[in-house]
Design an enzyme around this catalytic site. Sequence first.
Site, short mmCIF file in Angstrom:
data_model
loop_
_atom_site.label_atom_id
_atom_site.label_comp_id
_atom_site.label_asym_id
_atom_site.label_seq_id
_atom_site.Cartn_x
_atom_site.Cartn_y
_atom_site.Cartn_z
N ASP A 89 36.11 35.38 34.99
CA ASP A 89 35.99 36.34 36.15
C ASP A 89 36.78 35.83 37.14
O ASP A 89 36.72 34.63 37.51
CB ASP A 89 34.52 36.32 36.22
CG ASP A 89 34.15 37.79 37.06
OD1 ASP A 89 33.36 38.25 36.58
OD2 ASP A 89 34.69 37.84 38.36
N SER A 139 36.55 38.60 42.37
CA SER A 139 37.13 39.49 43.18
C SER A 139 35.88 40.56 43.60
O SER A 139 35.88 41.17 44.78
CB SER A 139 38.17 40.30 43.06
OG SER A 139 37.91 41.10 41.71
N ASP A 170 42.40 34.57 37.09
CA ASP A 170 42.60 36.18 37.37
C ASP A 170 43.70 36.42 36.24
O ASP A 170 44.56 35.76 36.05
CB ASP A 170 43.52 36.15 38.61
CG ASP A 170 43.95 37.65 38.98
OD1 ASP A 170 43.76 38.59 38.16
OD2 ASP A 170 44.22 37.70 40.34
N LYS A 204 37.09 49.44 39.53
CA LYS A 204 36.28 50.66 39.03
C LYS A 204 35.80 51.65 40.08
O LYS A 204 35.04 52.65 39.94
CB LYS A 204 34.91 50.20 38.41
CG LYS A 204 34.13 49.38 39.32
CD LYS A 204 32.89 49.35 38.81
CE LYS A 204 31.71 48.60 39.67
NZ LYS A 204 30.21 48.32 38.97
N SER A 255 34.72 54.77 29.30
CA SER A 255 33.99 55.70 30.21
C SER A 255 33.98 57.12 29.66
O SER A 255 35.03 57.52 29.01
CB SER A 255 34.37 55.45 31.70
OG SER A 255 33.82 56.65 32.43
N TYR A 272 42.04 55.52 38.01
CA TYR A 272 40.95 54.68 37.55
C TYR A 272 40.57 55.33 36.22
O TYR A 272 40.54 54.77 35.23
CB TYR A 272 39.58 54.69 38.34
CG TYR A 272 38.40 54.55 37.51
CD1 TYR A 272 38.37 53.16 37.16
CD2 TYR A 272 37.48 55.29 36.86
CE1 TYR A 272 37.16 52.91 36.12
CE2 TYR A 272 36.45 54.95 36.46
CZ TYR A 272 36.30 53.69 35.80
OH TYR A 272 35.12 53.61 35.09
N LYS A 331 41.37 54.18 31.85
CA LYS A 331 40.41 54.19 30.68
C LYS A 331 41.16 54.76 29.54
O LYS A 331 40.99 54.16 28.53
CB LYS A 331 39.04 54.75 31.00
CG LYS A 331 38.30 53.78 32.27
CD LYS A 331 38.06 52.43 31.71
CE LYS A 331 37.47 51.35 32.57
NZ LYS A 331 37.41 50.16 32.23
N PHE A 375 28.12 56.40 29.71
CA PHE A 375 27.88 57.34 30.56
C PHE A 375 27.52 56.59 32.01
O PHE A 375 28.43 55.89 32.43
CB PHE A 375 26.87 58.26 29.92
CG PHE A 375 27.58 59.45 28.74
CD1 PHE A 375 28.32 58.64 27.70
CD2 PHE A 375 27.96 60.69 29.12
CE1 PHE A 375 29.06 59.47 26.93
CE2 PHE A 375 28.43 61.49 28.43
CZ PHE A 375 29.17 61.00 27.32
N ASN A 388 27.87 55.02 43.77
CA ASN A 388 26.96 55.39 43.01
C ASN A 388 25.77 55.76 43.45
O ASN A 388 25.14 55.31 44.23
CB ASN A 388 27.02 54.58 41.55
CG ASN A 388 28.39 54.25 40.95
OD1 ASN A 388 28.71 53.06 40.98
ND2 ASN A 388 29.02 55.26 40.67
N GLY A 431 35.88 66.09 43.11
CA GLY A 431 36.40 65.64 41.71
C GLY A 431 35.01 65.44 40.99
O GLY A 431 35.16 65.07 39.79
#
Length: 340
Positions: free
Chosen positions: A31, A34, A58, A85, A125, A150, A154, A179, A200, A298
């Site tokens: 990881d 970030s 990274d 994301k 996604s 984004y 995917k 989902f 979100n 969107g």
Amino acid sequence: MKILVTGGLGFIGSHTVVELQNEGFEVVIIDDCSNSSENVLEGIQSITGKAPIFEKLDLKEKAKVQDFFKRHEDVEGVIHFAASKAVGESVEKPLLYYENNIATLVYLLQELAAKNRASFIFSSSCTVYGQADTMPITENAPVKPAESPYGNTKQMGEEIIADTCKVTPGLNAIALRYFNPMGAHPSTEIGELPIGVPQNLVPFITQTGVGMREQLSVFGDDYPTEDGTCVRDYIYVVDLAKAHVIALKRLLEGKNTMNYDVFNVGTGKGSTVLEVIQSFERVSGKKLNYKIVDRRPGDITTAYADTTKANEQLGWKAEYTLDQAMGSAWNWEQKIRKPS
Ligand code: UD1
């Protein structure tokens, strides 16, 4: 058996590390921190009693990725979460997203293709379906042109993996199309940690509930749905984490019928924004301060999964209800906001 989890300190990654350890896998996390914190390691260890190996790295640094695989030749499987994301940010900074999400995927696959023996699980996604024409959405629904860089990463990610698998017999891969993930581990040791103002719905609700935000804006109540608000399929993060372990085992045990496949991961049930708010009010016993505002550009109207393929072929099914998932999110929010 050693499994690499990239982005293993993030929200879905950390829950998946716990489930992998519970199943006896040895986990190495990469990881770059970030959008995550090293403290998550303590949370994982306090749940499972085992410390995963951790390397702050990274994935954009190709030489370091190559060096990692030289030092960890015994990695048998990779679950790849590490990615940016934020949909809005991706529109502002497309090249950042293509570098973070695509260049890194290519570097990883180059190493796995060279090994010619690996199992690979990719975080995809439901965004790849856009506004699907029919509900529930099956894996055969057409992939629609992406609304954002984004979403495009995917779609492109899936294609890059499919193309690589075609010419690499030893590489087997599954893309999981999530989902709407939500909730936190029942132990409240790990959960979602959005940086800044959450984009979100669920973290915005729990932060409003705890008093960090004054009011939730509900983006539109004039959609052609039951109560006018958008419908999504909210999947509990622990259920989602388990789907990764089951998908990985399918590949490791050679039970896959194709060397690249995709599965929806959802509950199969759609909930409106107002139903999610009601769920919060039931589990917390609090009234949520919210107001209806304009639609968010969107946003699609409705998306919920047909989970038949995952149920039948993976033997996986979501177990938790919306209220149980919401209860875990609320417990987590209260715990992290408590003055220490
Ligand atoms: C969003 C992304 C999706 C991404 C996912 C990652 C968009 C268009 N889609 O999904 O590509 O994979 O996040 O987690 O950005 N809502 C409110 N008020 C809020 C926040 C959300 O009413 O403050 C509503 C939204 O209009 C939507 C629902 O809640 O109907 C869920 O929103 P969100 O949690 O942002 O997820 P998605 O938009 O479904």
